[in-house]
Design a protein around this motif. Structure first.
Motif, PDB file in Angstrom:
ATOM      1  N   ALA A  59      46.975  57.880  19.984  1.00 21.93           N
ATOM      2  CA  ALA A  59      45.812  57.178  20.549  1.00 21.93           C
ATOM      3  C   ALA A  59      46.005  56.911  22.034  1.00 21.93           C
ATOM      4  N   LYS A  60      44.918  57.046  22.777  1.00 18.21           N
ATOM      5  CA  LYS A  60      44.941  56.785  24.215  1.00 18.21           C
ATOM      6  C   LYS A  60      44.103  55.542  24.503  1.00 18.21           C
ATOM      7  N   TRP A  61      44.518  54.816  25.542  1.00 15.59           N
ATOM      8  CA  TRP A  61      43.868  53.548  25.866  1.00 15.59           C
ATOM      9  C   TRP A  61      43.434  53.518  27.324  1.00 15.59           C
ATOM     10  N   HIS A  62      42.193  53.070  27.542  1.00 18.08           N
ATOM     11  CA  HIS A  62      41.705  52.694  28.869  1.00 18.08           C
ATOM     12  C   HIS A  62      41.541  51.174  28.840  1.00 18.08           C
ATOM     13  N   LEU A  63      42.276  50.482  29.674  1.00 18.20           N
ATOM     14  CA  LEU A  63      42.349  49.028  29.646  1.00 18.20           C
ATOM     15  C   LEU A  63      41.649  48.458  30.876  1.00 18.20           C
ATOM     16  N   VAL A  64      40.609  47.677  30.637  1.00 17.48           N
ATOM     17  CA  VAL A  64      39.750  47.179  31.715  1.00 17.48           C
ATOM     18  C   VAL A  64      39.853  45.666  31.800  1.00 17.48           C
ATOM     19  N   ASP A  65      40.119  45.159  32.993  1.00 15.10           N
ATOM     20  CA  ASP A  65      40.089  43.718  33.230  1.00 15.10           C
ATOM     21  C   ASP A  65      39.858  43.506  34.726  1.00 15.10           C
ATOM     22  N   ASN A  66      39.347  42.313  35.048  1.00 14.31           N
ATOM     23  CA  ASN A  66      39.163  42.005  36.470  1.00 14.31           C
ATOM     24  C   ASN A  66      40.360  41.275  37.063  1.00 14.31           C
ATOM     25  N   ASP A  67      41.390  41.020  36.245  1.00 13.64           N
ATOM     26  CA  ASP A  67      42.575  40.297  36.691  1.00 13.64           C
ATOM     27  C   ASP A  67      43.750  41.265  36.814  1.00 13.64           C
ATOM     28  N   PRO A  68      44.154  41.606  38.022  1.00 17.30           N
ATOM     29  CA  PRO A  68      45.237  42.581  38.187  1.00 17.30           C
ATOM     30  C   PRO A  68      46.579  42.097  37.662  1.00 17.30           C
ATOM     31  N   ASP A  69      46.739  40.784  37.514  1.00 18.19           N
ATOM     32  CA  ASP A  69      48.005  40.264  37.008  1.00 18.19           C
ATOM     33  C   ASP A  69      48.170  40.486  35.502  1.00 18.19           C
ATOM     34  N   ALA A  82      48.571  55.063  28.659  1.00 19.07           N
ATOM     35  CA  ALA A  82      47.542  54.050  28.914  1.00 19.07           C
ATOM     36  C   ALA A  82      47.136  54.084  30.383  1.00 19.07           C
ATOM     37  N   GLN A  83      45.851  53.914  30.615  1.00 15.86           N
ATOM     38  CA  GLN A  83      45.336  53.831  31.976  1.00 15.86           C
ATOM     39  C   GLN A  83      44.692  52.465  32.169  1.00 15.86           C
ATOM     40  N   THR A  84      44.979  51.829  33.290  1.00 15.86           N
ATOM     41  CA  THR A  84      44.398  50.527  33.587  1.00 15.86           C
ATOM     42  C   THR A  84      43.305  50.677  34.636  1.00 15.86           C
ATOM     43  N   HIS A  85      42.323  49.802  34.537  1.00 19.56           N
ATOM     44  CA  HIS A  85      41.173  49.840  35.431  1.00 19.56           C
ATOM     45  C   HIS A  85      40.831  48.403  35.824  1.00 19.56           C
ATOM     46  N   GLU A  86      41.032  48.059  37.075  1.00 17.47           N
ATOM     47  CA  GLU A  86      40.641  46.747  37.571  1.00 17.47           C
ATOM     48  C   GLU A  86      39.167  46.819  37.944  1.00 17.47           C
ATOM     49  N   LEU A  87      38.318  46.282  37.079  1.00 12.46           N
ATOM     50  CA  LEU A  87      36.876  46.412  37.242  1.00 12.46           C
ATOM     51  C   LEU A  87      36.179  45.093  36.954  1.00 12.46           C
ATOM     52  N   ASP A  88      35.056  44.893  37.620  1.00 18.58           N
ATOM     53  CA  ASP A  88      34.145  43.798  37.319  1.00 18.58           C
ATOM     54  C   ASP A  88      33.280  44.247  36.148  1.00 18.58           C
ATOM     55  N   LEU A  89      33.378  43.556  35.016  1.00 24.29           N
ATOM     56  CA  LEU A  89      32.651  43.980  33.826  1.00 24.29           C
ATOM     57  C   LEU A  89      31.143  43.877  33.974  1.00 24.29           C
ATOM     58  N   GLN A  90      30.673  43.197  35.005  1.00 27.12           N
ATOM     59  CA  GLN A  90      29.238  43.203  35.252  1.00 27.12           C
ATOM     60  C   GLN A  90      28.738  44.579  35.674  1.00 27.12           C
ATOM     61  N   ARG A  91      29.639  45.405  36.196  1.00 25.95           N
ATOM     62  CA  ARG A  91      29.267  46.735  36.670  1.00 25.95           C
ATOM     63  C   ARG A  91      29.502  47.749  35.544  1.00 25.95           C
ATOM     64  N   LEU A  92      28.608  47.722  34.558  1.00 28.38           N
ATOM     65  CA  LEU A  92      28.770  48.602  33.408  1.00 28.38           C
ATOM     66  C   LEU A  92      28.710  50.067  33.782  1.00 28.38           C
ATOM     67  N   GLU A  93      28.045  50.366  34.877  1.00 27.02           N
ATOM     68  CA  GLU A  93      27.956  51.766  35.309  1.00 27.02           C
ATOM     69  C   GLU A  93      29.306  52.319  35.731  1.00 27.02           C
ATOM     70  N   ASP A  94      30.267  51.445  35.999  1.00 27.74           N
ATOM     71  CA  ASP A  94      31.597  51.886  36.435  1.00 27.74           C
ATOM     72  C   ASP A  94      32.574  52.084  35.281  1.00 27.74           C
ATOM     73  N   LEU A  95      32.170  51.789  34.059  1.00 30.66           N
ATOM     74  CA  LEU A  95      33.090  51.927  32.938  1.00 30.66           C
ATOM     75  C   LEU A  95      33.501  53.386  32.748  1.00 30.66           C
ATOM     76  N   PRO A  96      34.789  53.638  32.532  1.00 31.75           N
ATOM     77  CA  PRO A  96      35.278  55.006  32.349  1.00 31.75           C
ATOM     78  C   PRO A  96      35.059  55.480  30.910  1.00 31.75           C
ATOM     79  N   LEU A  97      33.836  55.907  30.593  1.00 29.05           N
ATOM     80  CA  LEU A  97      33.461  56.208  29.218  1.00 29.05           C
ATOM     81  C   LEU A  97      33.696  57.663  28.816  1.00 29.05           C
TER      82      LEU A  97
END
Length: 248
Positions: A59-69, A82-97
């Motif tokens: 299984a592969k994981w894309h992990l999204v949070d706005n907190d880099p820590d 696993a890939q991490t993504h520091e993103l603002d979840l309000q910006r749904l258009e930026d989700l790596p889908l």
């Protein structure tokens, strides 16, 4: 919106015990034989630790949070690939889908607005598994005369803006289910309450401090913290699994 790693670690055993086991297994099956999981608001990786054992090792994981820590903690839980993504979840258009087979979240929907959930449902064409949305019900043993009033005040606070617009708070389970059903998903829900005894006194005390702060109930909070070593607490949550097109 943000939570400390210490708080997330403290609550995780209660979360793990509370998750509905049937819905968790169904979510794992819905992810397919070659899962690619996109976890929204991943925190320190609680969803990885709960769902991961039910998935293939590949299984592969894309992990999204706005907190880099928090992202390195989640990446460590997910392991290689696993890939991490520091993103603002309000910006749904930026989700790596791209190539994602299931989207997940834990303890998130009660903080979100109905408009945000509707937009998310419109954006997805894969299953969505969201666990541990607070449902507004709390019960304490022994009782305190202020319990009901404090719960009502806290629930009202939970519907204020938590970063996504006016939060659904205790109505998150029902309103999210309706939003995904309106978008053509088959939706299943299950209760997933915390059951905290004296062995979870530290979690009870920290929970009480948060509730008392939000509700302006300092004296109630002091009494509840003092009683945590001899008290029991039940906090209601709802788990949700939405599968597009009515699929199994």
């Amino acid at each position: 919106m943000g939570f400390s790693a210490d708080w997330l670690s403290l609550r995780e055993p209660a979360d793990m015990a509370a998750r509905d086991a049937t819905l968790l297994r169904q979510a794992a099956a819905a992810a397919g034989p070659d899962p690619v999981v996109l976890d929204l608001g991943c925190g320190t990786g609680a969803t990885v630790r709960a769902l991961g054992p039910h998935l293939p090792a590949s299984a592969k994981w894309h992990l999204v949070d706005n907190d880099p820590d928090l992202l390195p903690h989640a990446a460590a839980a997910a392991g290689d690939g696993a890939q991490t993504h520091e993103l603002d979840l309000q910006r749904l258009e930026d989700l790596p889908l791209e190539d994602v087979t299931i989207v997940t979240a834990s303890a998130l929907l009660d903080l979100a607005s109905e408009d945000w959930v509707r937009a998310l449902a419109a954006r997805l064409d894969v299953p969505f598994y969201a666990a541990l949305s607070y449902d507004g019900h709390m019960g304490w043993t022994p009782l305190d005369p202020e319990d009901a009033a404090v719960t009502d005040t806290f629930n009202a606070d939970q519907q204020t803006d938590k970063g996504f617009g006016p939060a659904m708070g205790p109505e998150a389970g029902d309103r999210s289910a309706a939003a995904f059903e309106a978008a053509g998903f088959d939706v299943r829900t299950a209760r997933s309450p915390w059951r905290l005894g004296p062995d979870a006194a530290a979690l009870q005390a920290e929970l009480v401090r948060g509730i008392a702060g939000a509700a302006g109930a300092g004296e109630w909070g002091q009494r509840r913290v003092a009683a945590a070593g001899n008290a029991e607490c039940r906090v209601g949550h709802i788990d949700l699994l939405a599968i597009p097109g009515g699929g199994a």
